[in-house]
Design a protein around this motif. Structure first.
Motif, PDB file in Angstrom:
ATOM      1  N   LEU A 120       1.351  -3.877  -1.759  1.00 12.55           N
ATOM      2  CA  LEU A 120       1.001  -2.603  -1.401  1.00 12.55           C
ATOM      3  C   LEU A 120      -0.278  -2.479  -1.223  1.00 12.55           C
ATOM      4  O   LEU A 120      -0.595  -1.548  -0.400  1.00 12.55           O
ATOM      5  CB  LEU A 120       1.889  -1.679  -2.502  1.00 12.55           C
ATOM      6  CG  LEU A 120       1.832  -0.320  -1.929  1.00 12.55           C
ATOM      7  CD1 LEU A 120       2.624   0.100  -0.768  1.00 12.55           C
ATOM      8  CD2 LEU A 120       2.386   0.737  -3.054  1.00 12.55           C
ATOM      9  N   GLU A 167       9.500   8.330   7.060  1.00 12.94           N
ATOM     10  CA  GLU A 167       8.208   7.648   7.352  1.00 12.94           C
ATOM     11  C   GLU A 167       7.080   8.406   7.853  1.00 12.94           C
ATOM     12  O   GLU A 167       7.291   9.628   7.905  1.00 12.94           O
ATOM     13  CB  GLU A 167       8.904   6.979   9.056  1.00 12.94           C
ATOM     14  CG  GLU A 167      10.020   5.676   8.711  1.00 12.94           C
ATOM     15  CD  GLU A 167      10.019   5.354  10.195  1.00 12.94           C
ATOM     16  OE1 GLU A 167       9.352   5.537  10.995  1.00 12.94           O
ATOM     17  OE2 GLU A 167      10.976   4.064  10.173  1.00 12.94           O
ATOM     18  N   LEU A 180       4.552   3.496   7.905  1.00 16.89           N
ATOM     19  CA  LEU A 180       5.071   3.047   6.832  1.00 16.89           C
ATOM     20  C   LEU A 180       6.567   3.715   6.333  1.00 16.89           C
ATOM     21  O   LEU A 180       6.575   4.971   6.753  1.00 16.89           O
ATOM     22  CB  LEU A 180       4.385   3.210   5.518  1.00 16.89           C
ATOM     23  CG  LEU A 180       2.986   2.621   5.723  1.00 16.89           C
ATOM     24  CD1 LEU A 180       2.238   2.958   4.171  1.00 16.89           C
ATOM     25  CD2 LEU A 180       2.808   1.268   6.090  1.00 16.89           C
ATOM     26  N   HIS A 181       7.535   3.057   6.189  1.00 15.26           N
ATOM     27  CA  HIS A 181       8.981   3.621   5.796  1.00 15.26           C
ATOM     28  C   HIS A 181       8.922   3.490   4.238  1.00 15.26           C
ATOM     29  O   HIS A 181       8.688   2.478   3.630  1.00 15.26           O
ATOM     30  CB  HIS A 181       9.813   2.636   6.469  1.00 15.26           C
ATOM     31  CG  HIS A 181      11.238   3.320   6.250  1.00 15.26           C
ATOM     32  ND1 HIS A 181      12.478   2.480   6.074  1.00 15.26           N
ATOM     33  CD2 HIS A 181      11.852   4.618   5.994  1.00 15.26           C
ATOM     34  CE1 HIS A 181      13.399   3.216   5.666  1.00 15.26           C
ATOM     35  NE2 HIS A 181      12.935   4.341   5.745  1.00 15.26           N
ATOM     36  N   MET A 182       9.356   4.475   3.546  1.00 11.55           N
ATOM     37  CA  MET A 182       9.095   4.778   2.084  1.00 11.55           C
ATOM     38  C   MET A 182      10.595   4.974   1.743  1.00 11.55           C
ATOM     39  O   MET A 182      11.140   6.043   2.317  1.00 11.55           O
ATOM     40  CB  MET A 182       8.216   5.863   1.668  1.00 11.55           C
ATOM     41  CG  MET A 182       8.157   6.043   0.197  1.00 11.55           C
ATOM     42  SD  MET A 182       6.764   7.219  -0.215  1.00 11.55           S
ATOM     43  CE  MET A 182       6.769   7.160  -2.083  1.00 11.55           C
ATOM     44  N   LEU A 201       7.959   0.407  -0.016  1.00 17.43           N
ATOM     45  CA  LEU A 201       7.338   0.783   1.277  1.00 17.43           C
ATOM     46  C   LEU A 201       7.185  -0.302   2.260  1.00 17.43           C
ATOM     47  O   LEU A 201       6.712  -1.582   1.906  1.00 17.43           O
ATOM     48  CB  LEU A 201       5.725   1.502   1.019  1.00 17.43           C
ATOM     49  CG  LEU A 201       5.759   2.815   0.175  1.00 17.43           C
ATOM     50  CD1 LEU A 201       5.678   2.313  -1.293  1.00 17.43           C
ATOM     51  CD2 LEU A 201       4.589   3.575   0.744  1.00 17.43           C
TER      52      LEU A 201
END
Length: 476
Positions: A120, A167, A180-182, A201
């Motif tokens: 990360l 996102e 980023l996709h969280m 993420l």
């Protein structure tokens, strides 16, 4: 990262390794089949927006399967070890890959402790010695227009216990914007209060760029479509660019004894400016056999257009690989089910051998082919098969039909007749009208003439959906 568990629930059991391995194997086979279509069936002319869009859609399908394979690998292996050989700034990704980096984080609300994985830090381009960003400081790394979204997601998670799934875009230290996709959840204490929040993420920047390429080429093609004589559908969508043969007239004249004379046609809806998900295809395999396929996907517009292109590419790739119709529909069910835009669909797929005049075929919730012989017609006995995307791991029964010289085989979608038409004895809409054309089919000299007969019978119908018909006539 600590296990994201509530104090009052136990950890979920990991899936059986053998089951995940089987899914990975299927995904790899599908990936190879679709890649074969990309290499062999799509010839790219950089000056032609149609072929650029074809290539972009094929590449996007391959990348989705790559992404699925990588995620299944992580599911099988558990949390991956931190890679030591990757660049510290996280600026690069494997050449040609859309599988972005994946990092994890946990924010302890009781101690204010922040725990970030090494990956990360690479995603954000942040020095590990500086520590992870707090939930209050995290939005500052986002583009201004995306900051309210993240704030709302975190608030809903901490206050209302809702899972996070969204996102947003960040500005990396290298100056580039990353998407980023969280995904995350709150972690509850013994009193049911939120004690911490964890999240995973994933960098989806490359995947989103690939989707943008598809949209841009689609829009470019749409602008180039002629307006004259096309009515209310003019320039609405470039559906015909994904073919041959979808939504264009198809004709494959037979060659040699027992070969099929094939023709097909798309009949647009007269009540909607957006195209549906109906499609058809026919192709001769290297061994001389011929594949026939007709199907329909739920939805309208660009989403249905893109999904149909992926499905047709998958069918062609698997057919070239020699997969039987029943097994092919089983794999196609997985493609539809794992699509980034879930849908339901129906399909019928057959493979005809001119040497034996044998048709092996299977169906997925679709009308059975109609066989016309000696002035009469009847549906073929239907093997079992559920709708595509309706059930995981569905098996599709395969049947066999022996055809004779002069036989006419009609494959069609449900949208061929009025949606409110009701046949006798539970017949599907349009079936009885098609069967009534048997004497005219007997007199017809070619598949193309049979298609003209169908268009005359159904062309003026006020359909609520697009319709497709494919006709194959067995040569003497």
């Amino acid at each position: 990262m600590p296990s994201p568990l509530s104090a009052d629930r136990s950890a979920p059991q990991p899936p059986e390794r053998e089951a995940v391995d089987a899914l990975i194997h299927r995904t790899r086979r599908l990936r190879g089949d679709v890649d074969a279509v990309r290499r062999d069936a799509v010839r790219v002319d950089e000056d032609d927006p149609r072929t650029r869009w074809q290539r972009a859609l094929c590449e996007l399908a391959v990348h989705h399967l790559d992404d699925l394979g990588a995620q299944l690998g992580q599911l099988r292996d558990g949390l991956p070890a931190e890679p030591s050989e990757q660049p510290a700034d996280g600026a690069g990704e494997p050449a040609g890959s859309l599988i972005g980096r994946v990092g994890s984080a946990e924010w302890n609300l009781l101690t204010d402790e922040v725990s970030w994985s090494d990956e990360l830090f690479r995603i954000f381009g942040r020095d590990p010695e500086a520590g992870g960003l707090s939930l209050d400081a995290l939005p500052s790394r986002l583009l201004p227009e995306d900051q309210p979204l993240l704030t709302a997601l975190v608030t809903d998670c901490l206050v209302d216990g809702k899972p996070i799934d969204g996102e947003f875009r960040i500005r990396h230290t290298d100056g580039r914007v990353r998407t980023l996709h969280m995904m995350g959840e709150p972690v509850l204490d013994t009193d049911g209060c939120t004690a911490s929040m964890w999240a995973v993420l994933r960098d989806v920047s490359a995947l989103r760029r690939s989707q943008q390429v598809v949209r841009r080429t689609r829009d470019s093609l749409s602008r180039e479509q002629p307006d004259a004589g096309t009515g209310h559908r003019a320039g609405a969508e470039p559906e015909a660019a994904v073919l041959p043969p979808w939504q264009t007239s198809l004709r494959l004249p037979g060659q040699g004894a027992g070969a099929l004379d094939i023709a097909a046609h798309h009949l647009p809806s007269r009540t909607s400016a957006l195209a549906g998900g109906g499609w058809y295809d026919a192709m001769e395999l290297p061994d001389g056999r011929t594949v026939l396929a007709v199907g329909d996907l739920t939805g309208h517009g660009a989403q249905a257009t893109s999904a149909t292109a992926v499905v047709m590419g998958a069918v062609r790739g698997m057919a070239i690989a020699g997969i039987e119709p029943g097994a092919l529909l089983g794999h196609l069910n997985q493609v539809v089910e794992t699509s980034i835009q879930p849908a339901l669909g129906s399909a019928v797929c057959g493979r005809f051998d001119p040497a034996t005049r044998t048709l092996d075929w299977a169906q997925a919730g679709h009308p059975a082919p109609l066989l016309f012989r000696d002035g009469t017609g009847r549906p073929l006995p239907q093997p079992d098969g559920v709708l595509l995307g309706a059930s995981s791991g569905a098996a599709y029964e395969q049947d066999e039909a022996h055809l004779l010289p002069g036989d006419v085989l009609v494959l069609h979608t449900d949208g061929l007749a009025r949606d409110d038409a009701a046949g006798h004895g539970g017949a599907r809409p349009g079936t009885e009208t098609l069967l009534g054309l048997a004497p005219r089919f007997t007199e017809a000299r070619s598949a193309q003439e049979c298609v003209r007969i169908v268009v005359e019978a159904f062309g003026g119908t006020e359909r609520l959906d697009d319709a497709c018909v494919l006709i194959a006539r067995v040569g003497a």
